[in-house]
Motif scaffolding. Structure first.
Motif, PDB file in Angstrom:
ATOM      1  N   SER A  30       0.832  -1.206   0.000  1.00  0.00           N
ATOM      2  CA  SER A  30       0.000   0.000   0.000  1.00  0.00           C
ATOM      3  C   SER A  30       0.862   1.250   0.000  1.00  0.00           C
ATOM      4  N   ALA A  31       2.064   1.160   0.584  1.00  0.00           N
ATOM      5  CA  ALA A  31       2.975   2.311   0.562  1.00  0.00           C
ATOM      6  C   ALA A  31       3.506   2.544  -0.845  1.00  0.00           C
TER       7      ALA A  31
ATOM      8  N   HIS B 181       2.134   1.605  -3.613  1.00  0.00           N
ATOM      9  CA  HIS B 181       1.013   1.971  -4.475  1.00  0.00           C
ATOM     10  C   HIS B 181       0.800   3.486  -4.468  1.00  0.00           C
TER      11      HIS B 181
ATOM     12  N   THR C  80      -8.820  -7.642   1.289  1.00  0.00           N
ATOM     13  CA  THR C  80      -8.825  -6.269   1.810  1.00  0.00           C
ATOM     14  C   THR C  80      -7.421  -5.689   1.853  1.00  0.00           C
ATOM     15  N   ALA C  81      -6.413  -6.546   2.064  1.00  0.00           N
ATOM     16  CA  ALA C  81      -5.055  -6.029   2.225  1.00  0.00           C
ATOM     17  C   ALA C  81      -4.479  -5.538   0.904  1.00  0.00           C
ATOM     18  N   CYS C  82      -4.856  -6.151  -0.200  1.00  0.00           N
ATOM     19  CA  CYS C  82      -4.241  -5.821  -1.490  1.00  0.00           C
ATOM     20  C   CYS C  82      -4.709  -4.458  -1.981  1.00  0.00           C
ATOM     21  N   PRO C  83      -3.778  -3.485  -2.137  1.00  0.00           N
ATOM     22  CA  PRO C  83      -4.211  -2.158  -2.582  1.00  0.00           C
ATOM     23  C   PRO C  83      -4.670  -2.164  -4.039  1.00  0.00           C
ATOM     24  N   ARG C  84      -4.344  -3.230  -4.768  1.00  0.00           N
ATOM     25  CA  ARG C  84      -4.744  -3.264  -6.175  1.00  0.00           C
ATOM     26  C   ARG C  84      -5.898  -4.224  -6.448  1.00  0.00           C
TER      27      ARG C  84
END
Lengths: 283, 442
Positions: free
Chosen positions: A125-126, A128, A179-183
Motif C-alpha cells: 500500500s505504501a 502503491h 482487503t489487504a491488497c491495494p490493487r
C-alpha cells in the motif's frame, strides 16, 4: 469466643443472603440457552476469521442451531469436523464447495517489465501511493507481501518471483488478503473454478505485452474457444462466469498468446519461498 | 512602513535552501513539443467531463473538458492541434487514468485567440466564482485544489482578509520567487480583483526573508496602497502551508478540522493570483504554468513556463538531463514525489522537476526509533509523529484516528528531522490511504 461467633454469624448470614439472591436470580432471570451451542462452539475452529460471513465462530454456531447455515459453510473446519457437527446436530452437512483466494496477476519479477526501483517502506500500500512501485504495469502485483502479513493462517508465502503463493489446503477464504491488497487482485473463488484469468490490466495488444510477458492483450480467443457464454470480454479482459456458460474445459486456454488465462486445478504459482525482506518489522 | 516580522509559526525545520542554482535565472519558455497528455483529473475533487471528441481540431485555450461537479474545474487545450486520443495514460502518481492526448499542429502559430478583458468590476460574487471555475484555476502551490471553491462564501461568512502565499519554503524551487520579481504587477492585479470581489478589507502577502528582492518588487508594485501589505517572514519550513502562514503572519491558529475561512481569511498562492490576472485581463485560462527545473542531474537548470501536459521527459531533455540521474522528483524535495515513469505529464499542480544523481540521493537505512523527540519538535501541527508512525506500522487504524492522523498535512518535516531514518510520513500516508479505503468500503 464472642468475636468468633459474631464473625461466623455475620459471614454466614451474608453468604446465605447472597446465596438465596443468586438462587432466585437463577430461577427467574434465567436465559434459556441451547446446551448444544457450547458443544458446537468447542468443535468449531475458533479462529473467528469471518469467512462464513458471520461475526465469529459463536455467531456462526448460533446460525447453525437456527438452521440458517449448513456446517460446511465453515471453510476452516476439516471435512471430519463438519461431519461430526452435522451428526451431532442431526442436520445435512451441506455441500459448500471449498473456496480459496486467487490472484489475478502472474506478472512476477521475471515477467513484468521493471521501469524503476522502489526503495521506500516495504509495503504494497505504501508503494502503491508513490508512483505505483517499480513495475511498468499499473495494475499488477507489487510483490511487497501485504497479503502475506495479513494472512492469519500462514497460507500465503512469497515466492522467488515475488508473487504470493496461496496454499490451497490451508487457505480458509477469510478474505483478509482481499482487503489487504491495494490493487484488488485477490478474489475468493470456489476451488473448482479452475479457469483463471491471471491479469487485471485493461490494455490491448502491443500496449499490454509491452508492460508484461504474461499480460492479457484482450485478443478474445479464449471467449471464442470456450463454451458459449462461459467467457465474455469486458474492458479488454475475459470474465469467466461459471453460472452462465456450459462446461468449463481447458481448451479455452489453448490459443492464449501470453498465457494470461490458465487452467489451474490446484495452487497458482511455483512455491519456492523468497527471502523475507528486512527492515519491515522494526519498531 | 517597513514592518519586518522575524516571528514565525511554532516548530518546523530548516532544510538547506539550495536555491542558488536557479534563483538568478529569468523565466524562459519551453518550446512547444508535438504531443501533450492531459489527465481529466489534475485537481482535488471530481474529474472533469470531456466535451470534445477524438479527432476534433482544437485551438490553444479551447475547453477540452468541463467541470464534473462543483469541486472540479475546467480543462483547456495548451496547444492548437488535434485530439488524438482519450484513453488511459500514465499519471505521475503511477496510475493509468483517462487523459486527452493532443497532437500539436506543427504549422500553427500557437497564438492565443485575443479575447476581450472581462468586466470583473461589475460582477456578482457568484458570476466571479463561475468565471474562475471556467478559467480552470487550481491552487498552483502544489495541492491543486480548485480555486473557485475557496471563493464561494457560505451564508453569513465574510472574507475579511486575503492572504497571499509567497513563501516558497521548499528547497530548490524558485519559480514563485521569479514570478514575484518579474511580474509583481500581475500578482498585485490578481489581488486587486479577488479582494474587491470577495469584499476583503485587507490583503497581506507573506514572503520569506530570503527573497528581499521579491519583497522590494512587490512593495514597489503596490506603492501608495493601504489595503495591501507585504510582510517578510523568518525562513522556515513548512511556512507555505496555509495554517502555518496564518500563524506566522497574524499569530492566530486555525483550529484542527477548520478552514482559514472560519477566521475570515482565504489563502492563495502568488502564481494563482497571477493566473487570475491573466484570465480576467487577457482571457488566458490555465494552460501553462511556471516550474523550476533543477538538481544535480540537470545540466542547464531553469525556471520555465511549461504548457500543461508536456511530458516530464521533454522538459528534462530540454534542460539537459545527465545520464547519471537516478531519481526524478515532481514538486519540491520535501513534499514532492519520485516518479516511476518520465512519460508522465506536467500537471496543473506541478511546481518543479528535480533530478538527483546517485550521490545526492539519501538511501535511508532504517534504525529503531530512539524516542529522541526530534519529530515532535519538527511537527508544526503539534502532533506526535513517532506515535503515528508506530500505530501506522501496526495497522492500528482506530487509535490512529484518535491520535488525529488526519490533521497531518504530510509536509515531511518529521522524516527530515528523524535521525533513525524512519519513513514517518510514508507510514502515515499509507495508513491514511488505508483509512480512506476502509471508509469507502463501509
Amino acid at each position: 469466643m464472642q468475636e468468633l461467633a459474631t464473625a461466623t454469624v455475620i459471614m454466614g448470614g451474608l453468604g446465605a443472603f447472597f446465596g438465596i439472591g443468586l438462587a432466585v436470580a437463577h430461577r427467574f432471570l434465567r436465559v434459556a440457552e441451547d446446551p448444544r451451542l457450547e458443544v458446537v462452539c468447542d468443535q468449531l475452529p475458533g479462529s473467528n476469521c469471518g469467512a462464513c460471513g458471520q461475526a465469529g465462530c459463536r455467531a456462526f454456531a448460533e446460525t447453525l442451531l437456527q438452521g440458517v447455515n449448513k456446517p460446511s459453510r465453515c471453510s476452516v473446519a476439516s471435512p471430519d469436523i463438519v461431519e461430526a457437527i452435522a451428526a451431532f446436530l442431526g442436520v445435512d452437512p451441506g455441500r459448500e464447495e471449498r473456496r480459496v483466494a486467487r490472484l489475478h496477476c502472474a506478472g512476477g519479477l521475471g515477467a513484468a517489465r521493471q521501469v524503476a526501483a522502489y526503495e521506500g517502506y516495504a509495503s504494497c500500500s505504501a508503494a502503491h501511493l508513490v508512483g505505483g512501485g517499480g513495475k511498468g504495469c499499473a495494475w499488477g502485483c507489487l510483490g511487497l507481501a501485504d497479503c502475506d502479513h495479513a494472512c492469519d493462517f500462514d497460507a500465503i508465502t512469497m515466492n522467488a518471483e515475488r508473487l504470493p503463493v496461496v496454499n490451497v489446503d490451508t487457505c480458509t477464504a477469510c478474505g483478509d488478503c482481499v482487503t489487504a491488497c491495494p490493487r484488488d487482485l485477490f478474489e475468493i473463488l470456489p476451488i473448482g473454478h479452475a479457469l483463471l484469468v491471471q491479469c487485471k490490466a485493461p490494455l490491448e495488444g502491443e500496449a499490454a505485452r509491452a508492460v508484461c510477458r504474461v499480460a492479457c492483450d484482450g485478443c478474445g480467443r479464449c471467449a471464442a474457444d470456450a463454451a458459449p457464454g462461459l467467457i465474455r470480454m469486458d474492458n479488454n479482459l475475459p470474465i469467466v462466469d461459471y453460472s452462465a456458460g456450459g462446461p468449463a474445459r481447458a481448451n479455452a486456454t489453448h490459443r492464449c498468446p501470453t498465457g494470461a488465462i490458465r487452467w489451474v486445478p490446484g495452487g497458482q504459482f511455483e512455491a519456492a519461498p523468497a527471502p523475507t525482506l528486512t527492515g519491515d518489522h522494526l519498531d | 512602513m517597513l514592518t519586518v516580522h522575524t516571528q514565525s509559526f511554532a516548530h518546523g525545520v530548516h532544510p538547506e535552501e539550495l536555491k542558488e542554482q536557479t534563483v538568478g535565472l529569468p523565466v524562459a519558455r519551453l518550446p512547444f513539443v508535438d504531443r501533450y497528455v492531459l489527465p481529466l483529473s489534475q485537481h482535488a475533487g471530481a474529474p472533469s467531463e470531456p466535451v470534445v471528441q477524438v479527432g476534433d481540431q482544437v485551438q490553444r485555450g479551447d475547453v477540452l473538458a468541463r467541470p464534473g461537479g462543483f469541486v472540479s474545474t475546467t480543462l483547456h487545450s495548451p496547444v492548437t492541434g488535434r485530439v488524438r486520443a482519450l484513453a488511459p495514460r500514465k499519471h505521475p502518481n503511477g496510475q493509468m487514468v483517462a487523459a486527452f492526448e493532443i497532437e500539436a499542429d506543427p504549422f500553427a502559430t500557437q497564438q492565443l485567440p485575443r479575447r476581450e478583458p472581462l468586466d470583473w468590476a461589475a460582477m456578482e460574487l457568484d458570476a466571479f466564482v463561475e468565471q474562475v471555475q471556467r478559467a480552470g484555476l487550481v491552487g498552483l502551490g502544489g495541492a491543486a485544489f480548485p480555486t473557485h471553491v475557496k471563493y464561494r462564501l457560505p451564508e453569513g461568512r465574510r472574507c475579511e482578509h486575503l492572504v497571499i502565499n509567497g513563501c516558497e519554503c521548499e528547497p530548490y524551487l524558485t519559480c514563485d520567487h521569479r514570478l514575484m520579481l518579474e511580474r509583481p504587477a500581475a500578482v498585485i492585479r490578481g489581488i486587486e480583483i479577488v479582494s474587491r470581489l470577495l469584499g476583503a478589507d485587507h490583503s497581506t502577502i507573506g514572503v520569506e526573508l530570503n527573497k528581499p528582492d521579491a519583497i522590494d518588487a512587490l512593495r514597489a508594485a503596490c506603492h501608495g496602497r493601504t489595503d495591501i501589505t507585504v510582510t517578510g517572514l523568518a525562513v522556515k519550513y513548512p511556512q507555505g502551508a496555509e495554517k502555518m502562514l496564518i500563524k506566522a503572519l497574524f499569530d492566530r491558529e486555525v483550529p484542527a478540522g477548520k478552514l482559514p475561512l472560519d477566521l475570515g481569511m482565504i489563502v492563495n498562492n502568488v502564481q494563482t493570483m497571477a493566473g487570475i490576472a491573466d484570465y480576467f485581463d487577457d482571457g488566458k485560462p490555465l494552460i501553462e504554468r511556471m516550474i523550476t527545473v533543477a538538481g544535480p542531474g540537470i545540466e542547464r537548470p531553469a525556471n520555465l513556463v511549461v504548457p500543461i501536459g508536456t511530458s516530464v521527459r521533454a522538459v528534462l531533455e530540454y534542460c539537459g538531463l545527465r545520464a547519471e540521474t537516478r531519481q526524478v522528483v515532481m514538486g519540491g524535495p520535501m513534499m514532492g514525489q519520485a516518479l516511476a515513469s518520465l512519460d508522465a505529464p506536467v500537471l496543473k499542480g506541478t511546481s518543479g522537476l528535480l533530478a538527483f544523481t546517485e550521490a545526492a540521493i539519501h538511501h535511508d537505512v532504517e534504525y529503531a526509533c530512539v524516542r529522541c523527540g526530534n519529530c515532535l519538535e519538527a511537527c508544526s501541527n503539534l502532533l506526535n509523529p513517532q506515535k503515528l508512525a508506530r500505530l501506522a506500522r501496526g495497522g492500528r487504524l482506530d487509535e490512529l484516528e484518535q491520535a488525529c492522523v488526519n490533521d497531518c498535512m504530510e509536509c515531511g518535516a518529521c522524516t527530515y528531522a528523524c535521525p533513525s531514518g524512519v519513513p514517518i510520513v510514508h507510514l502515515i500516508r499509507t495508513a491514511k490511504a488505508t483509512l480512506r479505503r476502509r471508509k469507502g468500503s463501509r
